[in-house]
Design a protein around this motif. Structure first.
Motif, PDB file in Angstrom:
ATOM      1  N   UNK A 139      42.720  48.061  36.328  1.00 54.64           N
ATOM      2  CA  UNK A 139      41.972  47.126  37.169  1.00 54.64           C
ATOM      3  C   UNK A 139      41.002  46.292  36.337  1.00 54.64           C
ATOM      4  N   UNK A 140      40.333  46.923  35.395  1.00 57.77           N
ATOM      5  CA  UNK A 140      39.420  46.193  34.517  1.00 57.77           C
ATOM      6  C   UNK A 140      40.187  45.215  33.629  1.00 57.77           C
ATOM      7  N   UNK A 141      41.358  45.630  33.127  1.00 60.65           N
ATOM      8  CA  UNK A 141      42.168  44.728  32.301  1.00 60.65           C
ATOM      9  C   UNK A 141      42.645  43.530  33.101  1.00 60.65           C
ATOM     10  N   UNK A 142      42.892  43.733  34.398  1.00 60.72           N
ATOM     11  CA  UNK A 142      43.312  42.643  35.256  1.00 60.72           C
ATOM     12  C   UNK A 142      42.134  41.718  35.588  1.00 60.72           C
ATOM     13  N   UNK A 143      40.980  42.301  35.853  1.00 58.10           N
ATOM     14  CA  UNK A 143      39.822  41.514  36.295  1.00 58.10           C
ATOM     15  C   UNK A 143      39.201  40.681  35.186  1.00 58.10           C
ATOM     16  N   UNK A 144      39.183  41.194  33.954  1.00 56.98           N
ATOM     17  CA  UNK A 144      38.476  40.528  32.854  1.00 56.98           C
ATOM     18  C   UNK A 144      38.868  39.058  32.667  1.00 56.98           C
ATOM     19  N   UNK A 145      40.162  38.718  32.540  1.00 60.77           N
ATOM     20  CA  UNK A 145      40.483  37.297  32.335  1.00 60.77           C
ATOM     21  C   UNK A 145      40.139  36.432  33.545  1.00 60.77           C
ATOM     22  N   UNK A 146      40.269  36.971  34.731  1.00 62.03           N
ATOM     23  CA  UNK A 146      39.958  36.196  35.942  1.00 62.03           C
ATOM     24  C   UNK A 146      38.459  35.912  36.008  1.00 62.03           C
ATOM     25  N   UNK A 147      37.654  36.908  35.690  1.00 64.66           N
ATOM     26  CA  UNK A 147      36.196  36.746  35.680  1.00 64.66           C
ATOM     27  C   UNK A 147      35.779  35.761  34.595  1.00 64.66           C
ATOM     28  N   UNK A 148      36.378  35.878  33.415  1.00 66.02           N
ATOM     29  CA  UNK A 148      35.972  35.046  32.283  1.00 66.02           C
ATOM     30  C   UNK A 148      36.233  33.560  32.479  1.00 66.02           C
ATOM     31  N   UNK A 149      37.178  33.200  33.320  1.00 67.26           N
ATOM     32  CA  UNK A 149      37.394  31.772  33.588  1.00 67.26           C
ATOM     33  C   UNK A 149      36.815  31.367  34.949  1.00 67.26           C
ATOM     34  N   UNK A 150      35.944  32.213  35.465  1.00 68.11           N
ATOM     35  CA  UNK A 150      35.204  31.945  36.709  1.00 68.11           C
ATOM     36  C   UNK A 150      36.109  31.741  37.923  1.00 68.11           C
ATOM     37  N   UNK A 151      37.151  32.542  38.051  1.00 72.00           N
ATOM     38  CA  UNK A 151      38.025  32.474  39.215  1.00 72.00           C
ATOM     39  C   UNK A 151      37.855  33.678  40.139  1.00 72.00           C
ATOM     40  N   UNK A 152      36.971  34.617  39.763  1.00 76.70           N
ATOM     41  CA  UNK A 152      36.749  35.801  40.601  1.00 76.70           C
ATOM     42  C   UNK A 152      35.984  35.384  41.838  1.00 76.70           C
TER      43      UNK A 152
END
Length: 162
Positions: A139-152
């Motif tokens: 879940x963290x591996x999935x969330x990290x790129x989404x968060x980093x490009x401000x799409x979370x």
């Protein structure tokens, strides 16, 4: 450390306390650094992989509940566990689309055409498993790129859930 939005230099501007709850029910406090980009002026919080943005429990708790909904040992109410499953299922298609967009945007890998009929028959966890595996921390591996490009997406409060 580069800014995840523009690649500019990040500068530490302070810190804040962030509390989270472990699967045993104990509450832990962490000091999270606040970073500001010198180029785009966006403020970022340096979250460790054990946290999911805007969630009070550690990511391992969410993984347990979503992966094994009828067999978990997370210290939370049944209504909370139900809400987590609903949250995951509500956002999984959005997250998969975000990840696909990120891959295309940054051209990290060549995407082969995918047969839609084979993907549609997969469960949400199987779709994530194809990208990130099923080892702890998916879940963290999935969330990290989404968060980093401000799409979370910030989800609604539990009090507003209907």
């Amino acid at each position: 450390m580069p800014c995840p939005c523009c690649g500019g230099e990040l500068k530490v501007i302070g810190s804040r306390l962030r509390k989270y709850i472990k699967d045993s029910g104990t509450c832990v406090s962490l000091r999270i650094r606040r970073l500001c980009c010198g180029t785009c002026s966006k403020v970022h919080h340096e979250l460790p992989d054990l946290l999911i943005p805007y969630k009070r429990y550690e990511s391992r708790c969410f993984e347990k509940v979503v992966s094994q909904p009828h067999k978990n040992d997370v210290a939370a109410d049944n209504s909370t566990l139900y809400r987590w499953n609903r949250w995951f299922l509500e956002y999984i298609d959005y997250w998969l689309a975000c990840l696909h967009s990120i891959v295309l945007r940054f051209q990290q890998i060549n995407l082969a055409p995918v047969d839609p009929s084979s993907v549609e028959s997969l469960t949400a966890l199987e779709k994530i498993g194809r990208l990130f595996g099923d080892a702890p921390g998916w879940l963290a591996r999935m969330a990290r790129p989404i968060v980093n490009v401000h799409l979370w997406v910030q989800t609604r409060s539990a009090f507003l859930s209907g």
